[in-house]
Design a protein around this motif. Structure first.
Motif: not given
Length: 271
Positions: A62-67, A70-74, A168-174
């Motif tokens: 839903i969020s462009i930031l979320h997309l 995720n796509m950058s990490a993927l 690290e990503s779990l904390i960073f994303t939160s």
């Protein structure tokens, strides 16, 4: 200089296709003004038989930031496709992506069930999970075990050692996305470790195709039963032929008798 983007896409065909699918779905959601509650996964909707949401929630953002996150990490994790020498490769990537999508979604629902039924936390009955993060965190975890010397690049500016990247990503994303599903990301990490440590193994093309077919059957069946979309074209019309005799069992005391009748007692479905 790095490789031209075109050649990188050819080296990561599965990753590129998944990124294209997620981006196209995000664009469609924005264009049609679809809310996350219409495609996301929650305990309440799953209890109502909306099992199709395990798939739609994974590929929806839903969020462009979320997309973008995720796509950058993927994209960075697409190195799995290029690691055939480590027993990975394109086939492995596709097979276990399917496993990650399904099992992480089911694990999230299992966690919700325990929190609701055992600890009486009703908040998790309606909380809705959306995004490809479960799979992304799963691949981070697998790569951290299979190739701990790798780096994970985020947004092209942040580079994390893959061995610590999942947590690290779990904390960073939160921190940067307060609405991010902690349990969703954690489920991806758990399934990822289960795959990397061999607790879940034995996937091949046969099992992957079989799982994909059964997933399609359950997806369409639950979608039709939930009435989320009109799938009337899948209805099987009852067909009756009055010229064919019907058979019925008549109970008489303790005995039973077969009786033939030329009058149809009900519809016969020809599948």
């Amino acid at each position: 200089m790095g490789k031209p983007l075109f050649f990188e896409i050819l080296e990561k065909p599965a990753t590129s296709c998944i990124m294209a699918i997620c981006s196209a779905i995000w664009f469609y959601i924005q264009k049609k003004n679809i809310g996350y509650s219409q495609v996301g996964l929650s305990y309440e909707t799953a209890a109502d038989g909306h099992f199709w949401r395990i798939i739609t929630s994974a590929f929806s953002h839903i969020s462009i930031l979320h997309l973008v996150f995720n796509m950058s990490a993927l994209w960075s994790l697409g190195v799995v496709e290029q690691s055939g020498h480590l027993g990975l490769g394109v086939a492995y990537y596709l097979q276990y992506t399917l496993v990650l999508v399904l099992l992480s979604g089911l694990l999230v629902l299992g966690m919700y069930h325990v929190l609701i039924q055992r600890f009486k936390i009703e908040y998790f009955r309606r909380v809705t999970a959306v995004g490809y993060s479960c799979v992304v965190f799963g691949w981070m975890t697998i790569l951290s075990v299979k190739q701990p010397s790798s780096k994970l690049d985020l947004f092209g500016v942040l580079s994390l050692p893959i061995s610590f990247a999942p947590f690290e990503s779990l904390i960073f994303t939160s921190i940067i996305v307060p609405q991010a599903s902690f349990l969703g990301h954690l489920s991806g990490i758990i399934v990822g470790y289960s795959i990397a440590w061999g607790l879940i193994h034995g996937m091949n093309n046969y099992w992957a195709i079989s799982m994909l077919c059964w997933t399609g059957v359950v997806f369409i069946s639950s979608l039709k039963r939930s009435g989320a979309w009109d799938l009337s074209f899948l209805e099987i019309e009852p067909v009756t032929d009055p010229s064919l005799p019907s058979v019925r069992i008549i109970g008489s005391g303790t005995g039973r008798t077969l009786q033939m009748s030329t009058i149809p007692l009900g519809g016969v479905e020809l599948v």
